[in-house]
Structure formats: C-alpha cells, structure tokens
Design an enzyme around this catalytic site. Structure first.
Site, PDB file in Angstrom:
ATOM      1  N   GLU A 153       8.510  41.366   7.777  1.00 20.61           N
ATOM      2  CA  GLU A 153       9.406  40.780   8.779  1.00 20.61           C
ATOM      3  C   GLU A 153      10.762  41.490   8.737  1.00 20.61           C
ATOM      4  OE1 GLU A 153       9.304  36.480  10.439  1.00 20.61           O
ATOM      5  OE2 GLU A 153      10.877  36.448   8.933  1.00 20.61           O
ATOM      6  N   LYS A 165       6.220  33.284  20.224  1.00 21.37           N
ATOM      7  CA  LYS A 165       6.618  31.866  20.178  1.00 21.37           C
ATOM      8  C   LYS A 165       6.797  31.335  21.594  1.00 21.37           C
ATOM      9  CE  LYS A 165       9.579  31.802  16.081  1.00 21.37           C
ATOM     10  NZ  LYS A 165      10.932  31.654  15.608  1.00 21.37           N
ATOM     11  N   GLU A 181       6.201  24.071  14.836  1.00 21.86           N
ATOM     12  CA  GLU A 181       5.218  23.629  13.843  1.00 21.86           C
ATOM     13  C   GLU A 181       5.852  22.638  12.870  1.00 21.86           C
ATOM     14  OE1 GLU A 181       5.927  26.750  14.766  1.00 21.86           O
ATOM     15  OE2 GLU A 181       4.313  28.155  14.274  1.00 21.86           O
ATOM     16  N   LYS A 213      15.569  26.483   8.895  1.00 23.13           N
ATOM     17  CA  LYS A 213      16.908  27.030   9.067  1.00 23.13           C
ATOM     18  C   LYS A 213      17.463  26.626  10.429  1.00 23.13           C
ATOM     19  CE  LYS A 213      19.738  31.080   9.289  1.00 23.13           C
ATOM     20  NZ  LYS A 213      19.937  32.502   9.214  1.00 23.13           N
ATOM     21  N   HIS A 217     -12.826  43.196  -8.350  1.00 23.11           N
ATOM     22  CA  HIS A 217     -14.233  42.995  -8.003  1.00 23.11           C
ATOM     23  C   HIS A 217     -14.417  42.785  -6.509  1.00 23.11           C
ATOM     24  CE1 HIS A 217     -15.251  42.766 -12.268  1.00 23.11           C
ATOM     25  NE2 HIS A 217     -14.067  42.185 -12.380  1.00 23.11           N
ATOM     26  N   GLY A 235      16.255  33.443   6.811  1.00 21.43           N
ATOM     27  CA  GLY A 235      15.146  32.557   6.425  1.00 21.43           C
ATOM     28  C   GLY A 235      14.326  33.100   5.261  1.00 21.43           C
ATOM     29  N   ARG A 236      13.959  34.379   5.322  1.00 24.55           N
ATOM     30  CA  ARG A 236      13.099  34.927   4.267  1.00 24.55           C
ATOM     31  C   ARG A 236      13.881  35.267   3.001  1.00 24.55           C
ATOM     32  NH1 ARG A 236      13.516  37.784   8.703  1.00 24.55           N
ATOM     33  NH2 ARG A 236      14.462  39.854   8.694  1.00 24.55           N
TER      34      ARG A 236
END
Ligand code: F6P
Length: 500
Positions: A332, A473, A194, A188, A363, A247-248
């Site tokens: 977030e 960050k 990264e 965005k 399990h 963004g999300r």
C-alpha cells in the site's frame, strides 16, 4: 555529483557475481560489511548479491534522491506526504519527531492509559473479552501484536474482526458473552463501510445479549473524534490519534489499544521503546544504515534482476501474521507508478510481498523457490529463544531448517538430471532476533517502516498516500446502492450474485 538517472544507469550496467563466489572470496570482510546488529536484532545480508560496487551505486542514488533531506523532513514533521499535504509522524508516537508532535502523542497515550486503568478498575463491569473491529491498518497491526505477544499472558481474550463477511463477526460472537465484552471500533477516518457495518452489528449483538447500554461498551480509536461522537460514542470513550499518523503506520497510536489492554501498559511502553530503530535510521548514513541497506537489496532485485515478488517467511509461530502485516505496509505504501513530481515512474515500484510460516511453507511453496523459473529474494525471520518448554529438538529443528534453506538456495546442487538439478545462486536475507519481546518486535516493525520509506526515496515516490484503493471503494458503494451505471458484464454478474 551523480544524478539519479546516472545512478540507475550504473545499476543497469552492474554485473552481479555468483553468490557462492561472493561469500567464498573474502568471508570475513563480507560478514563484517553485510551482517549488522541493531537493537539486538541481527540483519544478515551476506547471502544477497550486494557487493561494493552495487552499494556504491545505490549510495549515489540515495544521495541523488536527497535521502538525507527527505529523512529530515520525515523526522521534523515536514510535509513528507505532499499529495495529501501532510506530515507522516508515526515515529513521533515512539518519541522521535518534532517536539510538539511527540508531546501530543504522549498526551494521547496517557489518555489511553487512563481509560485502560478505568477498565481494569471495573468501570465497565467485569470485562473479559475485547472485540476489536477495524480493517487494513486499523486491524493488521493490533492483530499481529496480540497474536505475537499475548500467547501466554493476555489479560483479555481479544478477537480482531475486519472482514465485512458476517461469518467473521459470527465467529467472535460465538466465542464471547455480550455481558463481558468491550467493543473497540478502530477507524482512522471513521467512515470505512466495513468497519461501521460490523460495529453496528456488534451493537445489536450487545443489545440482544441483554447489555443495558450497548453504546456505553464501545471505545472509538480514531483520528476523527468528532465523527465517532456523532456516531454515538461518548467523548470520554474516544481515543484520538493524530491525522499525521498513516493507517498502516498506526499501531503505535490508540489503534494499538488492544495490545495495551491485553498485554498491559508496560508491554505497550516497551513496544514504543523499539523506537531505538528510529534513532539508528535517523543517524546512520549510507550502507551503515540497516534500513537503507535493506532497501538496496530490494532495489537490486526489483530493478536490476527483474524480480516481481519478494517472499517473507517467519520461522516462528508468534510471527505468523507478520507477512500479512508487511503486505499492507509495503504494497500500500510503495505500490505506485508516479514519482513525487507526478511523472511516470518507469521502473518497478514495490515488488509483491508474499510469504508464510516456516517450516510449513517448505512443504508447500519452496519447490518454486528452489527450482522455479522466478527469481525470488527470500527473507527469513527467526528468534534465538523459543516460545515453549518442549524438547529442544523442536527449536533446533526449526532453526536448522531456516538456516539450511538459505544455504540451499544459495549453493544449489548440480545434477545431470534436470529434474534433480538445483541451480542455486538464489538470494536470501536472514533477520535473527534474540527474543520476541515487545521491544524487539517494536524495533523490527520500525525497521520495516523505515525500509519502506528508504525504498520510496530511492524510487522518488510518496509512500504515504494510497489513492489506489479509492476507486474500488467508490464503485462498490455505487454498485450496492445502484447509483453508478455499470457495464453489461458487471451488471450481469451482480444479477447472478444477488438478483432474485
Ligand atoms: O482502504 C485503505 C485504507 O484506507 C487503509 O489505508 C486503512 O488502513 C484502511 O483503509 C482502514 O481505514 P480506516 O482506519 O480509516 O477505517
């Protein structure tokens, strides 16, 4: 009118009844009140502690927190995100929002569609693979969509790479041939360390793989087109989306490019049709609103019964990435500790979302759910129609396990022997899809988005900023570049990890 403070007090005074009693007392009315169908999805809250009194209290809270007003602001393109002075217009991507924003979203979708047509027509040569590079909201949504919907009919082999650990890219490089690969760089902001590092390495890989014009193979998906252009991507290969799409919340925009390319445009358009949930959320009031009702359950567990977590289990292999996706969406968005007015929240905000896939999780972690000291509301997601042609026993066993877990959590089983005693009275919600299709998945994701918003309204917080991630960050950058003074413990650790 009840004030928010009075409503919270009423919630604190509310005494939940035993689940089994609630269900046994008047099953018919309970099922009628707490099992809802929207967009062909059945939402079943019957095995939660919600009762008339809790619903009335939480409805008063919604009113006191101006649920209708904040919802109107959301859908009309008003400032739903005041700390960043922005609207939050993800629903406009699905056709529901301020007319101008819907218009812009549709025009940008058309731009994406034209680029996809060009790829299919061979404008980039013989493309077989898509390497999608992005992180957080620029990766989790596309990854979920392609994994859930592209198992049998994906037209391209897609790898979504997010981690800056080179091993992640390496794995994709090993799968793909540079000659047949297109790279999508999704960010965005187009500033995320990264993503830009991974993108640079992907360019190098294309070049070393003999691709003549590596940057010509890159498509940028971003709300900051000028930054992508500056980075080197030609304007014709930049697919912008609006800055007002968080963004999300962005898989509906050009960030969904991998899904649109791999599944085909019709599937992407069907996904957007899941916006049927928007109409429901925008129009239904009080407990008739399934997203608000879900938020009511979240509030009784987080803020009355002290649950610090909520667990989500997808009893469907196609939805195995859903818990990861929801972690970002819920945590977030609502992992906050100040109110809209900037005051201390003073209560639990978002519970920690965790989960996995059924039956595997049974399990591994269900021991704690049945007998541990934590009370954890559980959410099961399951579909009527399986994704395979194997013997019916597979699907029947899967579904029976899912439903039996909810029953066992609720009923428990008494034993004199403590180790074999199941206390029961443990809540669950079950979401039953008819089928897992682009449309139903779209509606399901929209449901979760609006549930997050409804929780934020009840709490009086802003779900659309995420300042919590900024400090880490900045410090990571300062540490890597040596531009920030760190404490001795951190310096020693850094020397041990990366020193000579
Ligand atoms: O660090 C958090 C975050 O800003 C998320 O909100 C976002 O989804 C992710 O990073 C990636 O950001 P971008 O799309 O700008 O690269």
């Amino acid at each position: 009118m009840t004030t928010a403070q009075q409503a919270w007090q009423a919630l604190a005074d509310w005494q939940p009844r035993q689940l089994s009693e609630l269900v046994a007392a008047d099953p018919e009315s309970r099922l009628q009140a707490l099992v809802r169908s929207v967009a062909d999805i059945r939402f079943d809250f019957a095995k939660t502690h919600l009762d008339d009194s809790a619903i009335a209290t939480l409805s008063s809270l919604a009113e006191a927190q101006d649920f209708s007003g904040r919802r109107k602001t959301l859908f009309s393109g008003g400032i739903a995100n005041p700390t960043e002075n922005r609207a939050a217009e993800h629903s406009a991507e699905r056709g529901d929002g301020a007319p101008e924003s819907v218009h812009v979203a549709q025009a940008l979708h058309q731009r994406m569609r034209m680029l996809i047509d060009a790829i299919e027509a061979g404008a980039f040569g013989e493309i077989r693979h898509l390497l999608h590079i992005g992180i957080g909201g620029s990766a989790l949504g596309p990854d979920l969509l392609v994994d859930a919907l592209g198992r049998h009919n994906s037209r391209y082999d897609v790898a979504v790479v997010s981690n800056v650990d080179g091993a992640a890219l390496d794995e994709a490089f090993a799968r793909f041939s540079p000659e047949h690969t297109l790279v999508a760089v999704a960010s965005k902001t187009f500033t995320t360390t990264e993503t830009l590092l991974n993108a640079a390495s992907a360019l190098q890989w294309l070049e070393e793989g003999g691709v003549e014009d590596p940057i010509g193979r890159v498509i940028a998906l971003t709300a900051m087109p000028e930054r992508a252009i500056e980075w080197g991507v030609d304007e014709t290969r930049v697919l912008p989306f609006s800055e007002t799409v968080g963004g999300r919340y962005s898989l509906w925009s050009s960030i969904g490019f991998p899904a649109a390319l791999a599944l085909g445009w019709d599937a992407f358009a069907d996904l957007l049709e899941g916006g049927e949930m928007d109409r429901h959320f925008r129009l239904a009031n009080g407990a008739d609103n399934v997203c608000l009702l879900a938020a009511f359950t979240d509030q009784i567990y987080a803020n009355r019964l002290g649950c610090q977590t909520r667990a989500v289990f997808a009893y469907d292999e196609r939805l195995r990435l859903l818990p990861d996706y929801l972690q970002q969406l819920e945590m977030e968005s609502n992992g906050k500790s100040v109110t809209l007015a900037g005051e201390a929240l003073g209560r639990t905000s978002a519970p920690i979302t965790w989960g996995g896939v059924g039956t595997d999780a049974q399990h591994a972690v269900f021991q704690l759910l049945h007998q541990g000291t934590h009370l954890t509301p559980v959410e099961f997601i399951v579909a009527r129609e399986p994704d395979h042609l194997l013997d019916d026993a597979h699907h029947e066993t899967l579904v029976a396990n899912c439903i039996a877990q909810g029953a066992a959590l609720m009923a428990g089983r008494k034993s004199e022997d403590g180790a074999r005693n199941y206390p029961g009275n443990r809540p669950s919600t079950t979401i039953l899809l008819d089928q897992v299709t682009p449309r139903s998945l779209g509606a399901l994701i929209a449901f979760y988005e609006h549930r997050v918003f409804a929780n934020a309204v009840l709490l009086g917080i802003n779900p659309f900023d995420q300042f919590g991630v900024e400090l880490g960050k900045e410090m990571a950058k300062g540490l890597a570049e040596g531009t920030i003074e760190f404490d001795p413990a951190t310096r020693a650790l850094m020397d041990a990890a990366l020193g000579e």
